[in-house]
Design a protein around this motif. Structure first.
Motif, PDB file in Angstrom:
ATOM      1  N   ALA A  23       1.143  -1.351  -0.164  1.00  0.00           N
ATOM      2  CA  ALA A  23       0.167  -0.232   0.056  1.00  0.00           C
ATOM      3  C   ALA A  23       0.758   1.333   0.247  1.00  0.00           C
ATOM      4  O   ALA A  23       2.021   1.395   0.709  1.00  0.00           O
ATOM      5  N   THR A  24       0.429   2.292  -0.738  1.00  0.00           N
ATOM      6  CA  THR A  24       1.074   3.437  -0.889  1.00  0.00           C
ATOM      7  C   THR A  24       0.129   4.615  -0.466  1.00  0.00           C
ATOM      8  O   THR A  24       0.567   5.706   0.334  1.00  0.00           O
ATOM      9  N   TYR A  25      -1.299   4.462  -0.324  1.00  0.00           N
ATOM     10  CA  TYR A  25      -2.219   5.457   0.116  1.00  0.00           C
ATOM     11  C   TYR A  25      -3.410   4.671   0.665  1.00  0.00           C
ATOM     12  O   TYR A  25      -3.867   3.732  -0.085  1.00  0.00           O
ATOM     13  N   VAL A  26      -3.927   5.153   1.863  1.00  0.00           N
ATOM     14  CA  VAL A  26      -5.373   4.339   2.324  1.00  0.00           C
ATOM     15  C   VAL A  26      -5.956   5.621   2.852  1.00  0.00           C
ATOM     16  O   VAL A  26      -5.716   6.342   3.529  1.00  0.00           O
ATOM     17  N   LYS A  27      -7.469   5.501   2.472  1.00  0.00           N
ATOM     18  CA  LYS A  27      -8.315   6.569   2.882  1.00  0.00           C
ATOM     19  C   LYS A  27      -9.590   5.765   3.775  1.00  0.00           C
ATOM     20  O   LYS A  27      -9.936   4.911   3.214  1.00  0.00           O
TER      21      LYS A  27
ATOM     22  N   THR B 138       5.272  -1.885   5.470  1.00  0.00           N
ATOM     23  CA  THR B 138       5.185  -0.842   4.518  1.00  0.00           C
ATOM     24  C   THR B 138       4.811   0.531   5.274  1.00  0.00           C
ATOM     25  O   THR B 138       4.002   0.492   6.181  1.00  0.00           O
ATOM     26  N   ASP B 139       5.207   1.498   4.551  1.00  0.00           N
ATOM     27  CA  ASP B 139       5.015   2.938   4.983  1.00  0.00           C
ATOM     28  C   ASP B 139       3.943   3.386   4.056  1.00  0.00           C
ATOM     29  O   ASP B 139       4.341   3.471   2.788  1.00  0.00           O
ATOM     30  N   CYS B 140       2.708   3.750   4.307  1.00  0.00           N
ATOM     31  CA  CYS B 140       1.717   4.565   3.265  1.00  0.00           C
ATOM     32  C   CYS B 140       1.270   5.764   3.973  1.00  0.00           C
ATOM     33  O   CYS B 140       1.136   5.898   5.321  1.00  0.00           O
ATOM     34  N   GLU B 141       0.442   6.638   3.229  1.00  0.00           N
ATOM     35  CA  GLU B 141      -0.110   7.794   3.618  1.00  0.00           C
ATOM     36  C   GLU B 141      -1.597   7.300   3.957  1.00  0.00           C
ATOM     37  O   GLU B 141      -2.446   6.731   3.318  1.00  0.00           O
ATOM     38  N   VAL B 142      -2.015   7.768   5.219  1.00  0.00           N
ATOM     39  CA  VAL B 142      -3.339   7.528   5.759  1.00  0.00           C
ATOM     40  C   VAL B 142      -4.241   8.774   5.526  1.00  0.00           C
ATOM     41  O   VAL B 142      -3.669   9.872   6.248  1.00  0.00           O
ATOM     42  N   ASP B 143      -5.504   8.850   5.246  1.00  0.00           N
ATOM     43  CA  ASP B 143      -6.397  10.122   5.162  1.00  0.00           C
ATOM     44  C   ASP B 143      -7.803   9.589   5.690  1.00  0.00           C
ATOM     45  O   ASP B 143      -7.918   8.524   5.559  1.00  0.00           O
ATOM     46  N   PHE B 144      -8.368  10.614   6.235  1.00  0.00           N
ATOM     47  CA  PHE B 144      -9.493  10.322   6.699  1.00  0.00           C
ATOM     48  C   PHE B 144     -10.775  11.277   5.917  1.00  0.00           C
ATOM     49  O   PHE B 144     -10.590  12.443   5.803  1.00  0.00           O
ATOM     50  N   ALA B 145     -11.946  10.381   5.766  1.00  0.00           N
ATOM     51  CA  ALA B 145     -13.043  10.752   5.155  1.00  0.00           C
ATOM     52  C   ALA B 145     -13.932  11.430   6.687  1.00  0.00           C
ATOM     53  O   ALA B 145     -13.565  10.662   7.543  1.00  0.00           O
ATOM     54  N   PRO B 146     -14.806  12.222   6.154  1.00  0.00           N
ATOM     55  CA  PRO B 146     -15.769  12.816   7.330  1.00  0.00           C
ATOM     56  C   PRO B 146     -16.718  11.614   7.900  1.00  0.00           C
ATOM     57  O   PRO B 146     -17.035  10.726   7.086  1.00  0.00           O
ATOM     58  N   PRO B 147     -16.617  11.389   9.126  1.00  0.00           N
ATOM     59  CA  PRO B 147     -17.346  10.197   9.605  1.00  0.00           C
ATOM     60  C   PRO B 147     -18.745  10.228   8.852  1.00  0.00           C
ATOM     61  O   PRO B 147     -19.248  11.391   8.442  1.00  0.00           O
ATOM     62  N   LEU B 148     -19.235   9.001   9.180  1.00  0.00           N
ATOM     63  CA  LEU B 148     -20.769   8.873   8.619  1.00  0.00           C
ATOM     64  C   LEU B 148     -21.879   9.736   9.414  1.00  0.00           C
ATOM     65  O   LEU B 148     -22.678  10.330   8.509  1.00  0.00           O
ATOM     66  N   ASP B 149     -21.610   9.884  10.410  1.00  0.00           N
ATOM     67  CA  ASP B 149     -22.778  10.756  11.270  1.00  0.00           C
ATOM     68  C   ASP B 149     -22.345  12.049  11.305  1.00  0.00           C
ATOM     69  O   ASP B 149     -22.889  13.061  12.156  1.00  0.00           O
ATOM     70  N   TYR B 150     -21.276  12.783  10.475  1.00  0.00           N
ATOM     71  CA  TYR B 150     -21.054  13.946  10.562  1.00  0.00           C
ATOM     72  C   TYR B 150     -22.141  14.682   9.822  1.00  0.00           C
ATOM     73  O   TYR B 150     -22.498  14.576   8.717  1.00  0.00           O
ATOM     74  N   LYS B 151     -22.419  16.018  10.228  1.00  0.00           N
ATOM     75  CA  LYS B 151     -23.521  16.743   9.418  1.00  0.00           C
ATOM     76  C   LYS B 151     -22.822  18.246   9.482  1.00  0.00           C
ATOM     77  O   LYS B 151     -22.443  18.613  10.563  1.00  0.00           O
ATOM     78  N   GLU B 152     -22.830  18.711   8.393  1.00  0.00           N
ATOM     79  CA  GLU B 152     -22.389  20.151   8.362  1.00  0.00           C
ATOM     80  C   GLU B 152     -23.219  21.139   8.701  1.00  0.00           C
ATOM     81  O   GLU B 152     -24.690  20.981   8.757  1.00  0.00           O
ATOM     82  N   ILE B 153     -22.791  22.321   9.406  1.00  0.00           N
ATOM     83  CA  ILE B 153     -23.926  23.396   9.848  1.00  0.00           C
ATOM     84  C   ILE B 153     -24.341  24.186   8.658  1.00  0.00           C
ATOM     85  O   ILE B 153     -23.687  24.722   7.803  1.00  0.00           O
ATOM     86  N   GLU B 154     -25.739  24.222   8.434  1.00  0.00           N
ATOM     87  CA  GLU B 154     -26.477  24.814   7.371  1.00  0.00           C
ATOM     88  C   GLU B 154     -26.277  26.182   7.677  1.00  0.00           C
ATOM     89  O   GLU B 154     -26.926  26.690   8.713  1.00  0.00           O
ATOM     90  N   LYS B 155     -25.912  27.190   6.625  1.00  0.00           N
ATOM     91  CA  LYS B 155     -26.114  28.758   6.873  1.00  0.00           C
ATOM     92  C   LYS B 155     -27.502  28.947   6.424  1.00  0.00           C
ATOM     93  O   LYS B 155     -27.793  28.528   5.132  1.00  0.00           O
ATOM     94  N   PRO B 156     -28.089  29.911   7.024  1.00  0.00           N
ATOM     95  CA  PRO B 156     -29.570  30.292   6.452  1.00  0.00           C
ATOM     96  C   PRO B 156     -29.180  31.141   5.208  1.00  0.00           C
ATOM     97  O   PRO B 156     -28.333  31.792   4.725  1.00  0.00           O
ATOM     98  N   ALA B 157     -30.218  31.304   4.119  1.00  0.00           N
ATOM     99  CA  ALA B 157     -30.131  31.830   3.161  1.00  0.00           C
ATOM    100  C   ALA B 157     -29.895  33.273   3.209  1.00  0.00           C
ATOM    101  O   ALA B 157     -30.675  33.724   4.327  1.00  0.00           O
ATOM    102  N   PRO B 158     -29.413  34.230   2.536  1.00  0.00           N
ATOM    103  CA  PRO B 158     -29.336  35.602   2.506  1.00  0.00           C
ATOM    104  C   PRO B 158     -30.484  36.431   2.706  1.00  0.00           C
ATOM    105  O   PRO B 158     -30.681  37.189   3.366  1.00  0.00           O
ATOM    106  N   SER B 159     -31.470  35.817   1.908  1.00  0.00           N
ATOM    107  CA  SER B 159     -32.843  36.723   1.863  1.00  0.00           C
ATOM    108  C   SER B 159     -33.575  36.271   3.255  1.00  0.00           C
ATOM    109  O   SER B 159     -33.964  37.457   4.074  1.00  0.00           O
ATOM    110  N   LEU B 160     -33.356  35.331   4.016  1.00  0.00           N
ATOM    111  CA  LEU B 160     -33.674  35.134   5.398  1.00  0.00           C
ATOM    112  C   LEU B 160     -33.151  36.009   6.490  1.00  0.00           C
ATOM    113  O   LEU B 160     -33.744  36.646   7.118  1.00  0.00           O
ATOM    114  N   LEU B 161     -31.823  35.881   6.121  1.00  0.00           N
ATOM    115  CA  LEU B 161     -31.055  37.006   7.035  1.00  0.00           C
ATOM    116  C   LEU B 161     -31.496  38.439   7.022  1.00  0.00           C
ATOM    117  O   LEU B 161     -31.673  39.024   8.043  1.00  0.00           O
TER     118      LEU B 161
END
Length: 301
Positions: A105-109, A170-193
């Motif tokens: 392995a050279t890369y694992v996500k 072996t030495d390989c690069e390890v990267d992490f994807a966002p967890p399955l239960d991760y939720k991004e904070i939704e920003k309100p629409a400009p019109s609502l603001l």
């Protein structure tokens, strides 16, 4: 078993490793195979470390593993329970075992199932310790990472240079994807603001409008003042002057560009002329200007 082929390939009935009191093998990807498999592998001169491809033809699932011991009963293979879950295998199901050669392995996500894994004190060290019990990784598998009496599950999202790789020495690069239960904070629409801001501004109390000269009038002689008239502001050559109402009852009058207060406001024009003449005479008596350096001069000789 086909002895005419240089590749090991055999069908076995699979069971979890807990059936032979080796539950600790659930923390890795090592399997237990029968003695006959060792004889066949020695005859074929399979390269070490021995890696195998597992196939569940019924579910169309493929994974890879290493081998720890050859002590299983004939016709049986013992797998880690998490591996059986990945391949949708039940106890006693048939699995195809085939020898494999995998690139390093050279890369694992990786993708944790929950945010809890990233919140542990040192996830990198925990992951490195856990992967020492693994021989290879396959895209689509879900491995288990036990830590502090809790099991964390991690998906294998991507591997390079191929979909299945070896991670032994072996030495390989390890990267992490966002967890399955991760939720991004939704920003309100400009019109609502903007609507919200406008609503707040409307609810704020409005400041009272400033109106100048709203105070009450006072006389200098202490008598009650009449209702003051309108005050007008105008400019002249000298500057700005404030002129009060010209009614007879006014306490402020203008005589010859001078302001006269109190009872003097009722003086006659003759008296006013006398005062002006007296002032002009006083100005005439002013002293002559002093001339500098008009004294005697002396010589030092």
């Amino acid at each position: 078993m086909d002895f005419g082929n240089s590749t090991f390939e055999q069908h076995y009935r699979c069971y979890p490793v807990s059936f032979i009191d080796k539950a600790h093998l659930d923390k890795g990807d090592k399997v237990i195979m029968p003695v006959s498999a060792l004889c066949r592998l020695a005859y074929l001169n399979i390269e070490y470390p021995m890696l195998f491809e597992l196939t569940n033809a019924t579910a169309g699932r493929v994974s890879h593993c290493g081998v720890l011991e050859f002590i299983a009963d004939e016709g049986m293979i013992y797998l880690p329970y998490w591996m059986m879950q990945n391949m949708h295998l039940e106890e006693g199901d048939i699995v195809l075992v085939k020898s494999a050669s995998l690139a390093k392995a050279t890369y694992v996500k990786l993708q944790p199932h929950t945010l809890d894994f990233l919140n542990i004190s040192n996830p990198k060290a925990v992951l490195e310790t856990t992967l020492r019990n693994y021989s290879c990784l396959t895209v689509g598998d879900t491995i288990m990472v036990p830590y502090n009496n809790k099991d964390y599950y991690i998906n294998i999202v991507e591997t390079k240079p191929s979909r299945a790789v070896s991670i032994i020495e072996t030495d390989c690069e390890v990267d992490f994807a966002p967890p399955l239960d991760y939720k991004e904070i939704e920003k309100p629409a400009p019109s609502l603001l903007s609507n919200k801001k406008r609503k707040v501004e409307e609810e704020l109390p409005r400041k009272a409008e400033f109106i100048p000269f709203r105070g009450s009038a006072m006389r200098l002689d202490g008598k009650p003042a009449a209702v003051p008239g309108s005050v007008k502001k105008h400019h002249s050559d000298v500057g700005c002057e404030t002129v009060a109402s010209k009614s007879p009852s006014s306490t402020l009058s203008q005589r010859g560009r001078k302001l006269v207060f109190g009872s003097n406001g009722n003086r006659s024009q003759d008296e006013t002329a006398k005062v002006a003449m007296k002032n002009s005479q006083e100005r005439g008596k002013e002293k002559e200007p002093t001339q500098a350096f008009t004294g005697k001069k002396y010589s030092l000789i």
